[in-house]
Design a protein around this motif. Structure first.
Motif, PDB file in Angstrom:
ATOM      1  N   UNK A 131       0.842  -1.181   0.000  1.00 43.46           N
ATOM      2  CA  UNK A 131       0.000   0.000   0.000  1.00 43.46           C
ATOM      3  C   UNK A 131       0.885   1.241   0.000  1.00 43.46           C
ATOM      4  N   UNK A 132       0.399   2.273  -0.619  1.00 40.94           N
ATOM      5  CA  UNK A 132       1.108   3.551  -0.665  1.00 40.94           C
ATOM      6  C   UNK A 132       0.107   4.665  -0.405  1.00 40.94           C
ATOM      7  N   UNK A 133       0.606   5.786   0.063  1.00 46.30           N
ATOM      8  CA  UNK A 133      -0.276   6.918   0.290  1.00 46.30           C
ATOM      9  C   UNK A 133      -0.254   7.829  -0.935  1.00 46.30           C
ATOM     10  N   UNK A 134      -1.426   8.278  -1.301  1.00 45.82           N
ATOM     11  CA  UNK A 134      -1.591   9.217  -2.400  1.00 45.82           C
ATOM     12  C   UNK A 134      -2.394  10.404  -1.906  1.00 45.82           C
ATOM     13  N   UNK A 135      -1.949  11.598  -2.272  1.00 42.84           N
ATOM     14  CA  UNK A 135      -2.671  12.810  -1.919  1.00 42.84           C
ATOM     15  C   UNK A 135      -3.507  13.231  -3.116  1.00 42.84           C
ATOM     16  N   UNK A 136      -4.790  13.400  -2.890  1.00 40.86           N
ATOM     17  CA  UNK A 136      -5.700  13.928  -3.892  1.00 40.86           C
ATOM     18  C   UNK A 136      -5.811  15.417  -3.604  1.00 40.86           C
ATOM     19  N   UNK A 137      -5.167  16.230  -4.424  1.00 43.86           N
ATOM     20  CA  UNK A 137      -5.083  17.670  -4.192  1.00 43.86           C
ATOM     21  C   UNK A 137      -6.208  18.349  -4.964  1.00 43.86           C
ATOM     22  N   UNK A 138      -7.083  18.990  -4.241  1.00 44.26           N
ATOM     23  CA  UNK A 138      -8.225  19.658  -4.852  1.00 44.26           C
ATOM     24  C   UNK A 138      -7.793  21.032  -5.344  1.00 44.26           C
ATOM     25  N   UNK A 139      -7.961  21.251  -6.657  1.00 37.84           N
ATOM     26  CA  UNK A 139      -7.574  22.517  -7.256  1.00 37.84           C
ATOM     27  C   UNK A 139      -8.800  23.162  -7.895  1.00 37.84           C
ATOM     28  N   UNK A 140      -8.908  24.453  -7.686  1.00 38.28           N
ATOM     29  CA  UNK A 140     -10.039  25.163  -8.256  1.00 38.28           C
ATOM     30  C   UNK A 140      -9.644  26.540  -8.740  1.00 38.28           C
ATOM     31  N   UNK A 141     -10.601  27.196  -9.337  1.00 36.17           N
ATOM     32  CA  UNK A 141     -10.442  28.565  -9.822  1.00 36.17           C
ATOM     33  C   UNK A 141     -11.407  29.450  -9.048  1.00 36.17           C
ATOM     34  N   UNK A 142     -11.350  30.739  -9.284  1.00 37.03           N
ATOM     35  CA  UNK A 142     -12.324  31.635  -8.647  1.00 37.03           C
ATOM     36  C   UNK A 142     -13.752  31.201  -8.985  1.00 37.03           C
ATOM     37  N   UNK A 143     -13.967  30.772 -10.225  1.00 35.14           N
ATOM     38  CA  UNK A 143     -15.307  30.362 -10.660  1.00 35.14           C
ATOM     39  C   UNK A 143     -15.757  29.078  -9.965  1.00 35.14           C
ATOM     40  N   UNK A 144     -14.864  28.076  -9.880  1.00 32.98           N
ATOM     41  CA  UNK A 144     -15.271  26.831  -9.229  1.00 32.98           C
ATOM     42  C   UNK A 144     -15.425  27.029  -7.727  1.00 32.98           C
ATOM     43  N   UNK A 145     -14.598  27.886  -7.148  1.00 35.67           N
ATOM     44  CA  UNK A 145     -14.755  28.178  -5.714  1.00 35.67           C
ATOM     45  C   UNK A 145     -16.091  28.847  -5.442  1.00 35.67           C
ATOM     46  N   UNK A 146     -16.530  29.741  -6.335  1.00 35.37           N
ATOM     47  CA  UNK A 146     -17.843  30.387  -6.184  1.00 35.37           C
ATOM     48  C   UNK A 146     -18.954  29.348  -6.307  1.00 35.37           C
ATOM     49  N   UNK A 147     -18.805  28.400  -7.236  1.00 33.60           N
ATOM     50  CA  UNK A 147     -19.810  27.342  -7.401  1.00 33.60           C
ATOM     51  C   UNK A 147     -19.869  26.455  -6.165  1.00 33.60           C
ATOM     52  N   UNK A 148     -18.714  26.175  -5.576  1.00 34.32           N
ATOM     53  CA  UNK A 148     -18.684  25.383  -4.339  1.00 34.32           C
ATOM     54  C   UNK A 148     -19.447  26.114  -3.247  1.00 34.32           C
ATOM     55  N   UNK A 149     -19.170  27.403  -3.077  1.00 37.45           N
ATOM     56  CA  UNK A 149     -19.828  28.164  -2.019  1.00 37.45           C
ATOM     57  C   UNK A 149     -21.335  28.272  -2.249  1.00 37.45           C
ATOM     58  N   UNK A 150     -21.776  28.287  -3.503  1.00 39.67           N
ATOM     59  CA  UNK A 150     -23.207  28.348  -3.812  1.00 39.67           C
ATOM     60  C   UNK A 150     -23.912  27.053  -3.417  1.00 39.67           C
ATOM     61  N   UNK A 151     -23.163  25.946  -3.363  1.00 40.71           N
ATOM     62  CA  UNK A 151     -23.732  24.635  -3.017  1.00 40.71           C
ATOM     63  C   UNK A 151     -23.016  24.013  -1.832  1.00 40.71           C
ATOM     64  N   UNK A 152     -22.524  24.837  -0.912  1.00 42.74           N
ATOM     65  CA  UNK A 152     -21.636  24.350   0.137  1.00 42.74           C
ATOM     66  C   UNK A 152     -22.278  23.286   1.032  1.00 42.74           C
ATOM     67  N   UNK A 153     -23.534  23.445   1.408  1.00 37.40           N
ATOM     68  CA  UNK A 153     -24.177  22.455   2.286  1.00 37.40           C
ATOM     69  C   UNK A 153     -24.280  21.096   1.599  1.00 37.40           C
ATOM     70  N   UNK A 154     -24.697  21.095   0.355  1.00 39.93           N
ATOM     71  CA  UNK A 154     -24.833  19.858  -0.410  1.00 39.93           C
ATOM     72  C   UNK A 154     -23.468  19.183  -0.605  1.00 39.93           C
ATOM     73  N   UNK A 155     -22.465  19.969  -0.946  1.00 41.08           N
ATOM     74  CA  UNK A 155     -21.131  19.410  -1.153  1.00 41.08           C
ATOM     75  C   UNK A 155     -20.509  18.912   0.151  1.00 41.08           C
ATOM     76  N   UNK A 156     -20.746  19.589   1.254  1.00 36.45           N
ATOM     77  CA  UNK A 156     -20.214  19.134   2.542  1.00 36.45           C
ATOM     78  C   UNK A 156     -20.836  17.800   2.943  1.00 36.45           C
ATOM     79  N   UNK A 157     -22.126  17.655   2.715  1.00 40.05           N
ATOM     80  CA  UNK A 157     -22.800  16.386   3.010  1.00 40.05           C
ATOM     81  C   UNK A 157     -22.226  15.272   2.142  1.00 40.05           C
TER      82      UNK A 157
END
Length: 138
Positions: free
Chosen positions: A1-27
């Motif tokens: 087994x090895x460890x892998x980091x999944x690095x989440x990368x976004x833009x201003x636009x994707x960050x705004x989309x995340x914040x618009x759906x933050x409750x749904x995405x957090x769940x």
């Protein structure tokens, strides 16, 4: 087994989309973490604060220069990560495909070298730091 980091990368636009759906995405993210934990591959996950609240320390030929965020020249921002312990990069990719995301976002996958792959001098430093109860955070 090895460890892998999944690095989440976004833009201003994707960050705004995340914040618009933050409750749904957090769940959905909590469910993803629960699935990874049940599968025995979950190691850690963290999100980061708004990039406008951070700073960058730039090392050049002179003394380090500190620049306040936001960073207008940055097209993509590191928003958080999942650390998984899986058998291969292919398995890491399969898990990454399941991460709750918004259109336009990306996940970079990087293997975390094992302790036996760290040069001896660096390994000694890490072992000394962890033997004193350090979390690795400064």
């Amino acid at each position: 087994m090895a460890q892998y980091m999944l690095i989440m990368r976004g833009t201003d636009e994707t960050n705004a989309a995340v914040m618009a759906n933050v409750d749904e995405l957090m769940t959905a993210t909590r469910l993803f973490i629960e699935e990874a934990a049940k599968a025995g591959v979950y190691v850690a996950a963290e999100g980061l604060d708004d990039p406008g609240q951070g700073v960058v320390v730039h090392f050049g030929d002179e003394a380090p220069v500190v620049t306040d965020g936001p960073y207008g020249e940055t097209k993509e921002l590191f928003g958080g990560f999942f650390l998984l312990d899986v058998a291969s990069i292919q398995e890491a990719v399969e898990w990454a495909k399941r991460v709750p995301s918004v259109p336009g976002s990306k996940i970079e996958i990087r293997r975390v070298p094992g302790e036996d792959e760290v040069p001896q001098d660096s390994g000694t430093f890490v072992k000394e730091g962890t033997s004193h109860g350090s979390s690795g955070r400064i």
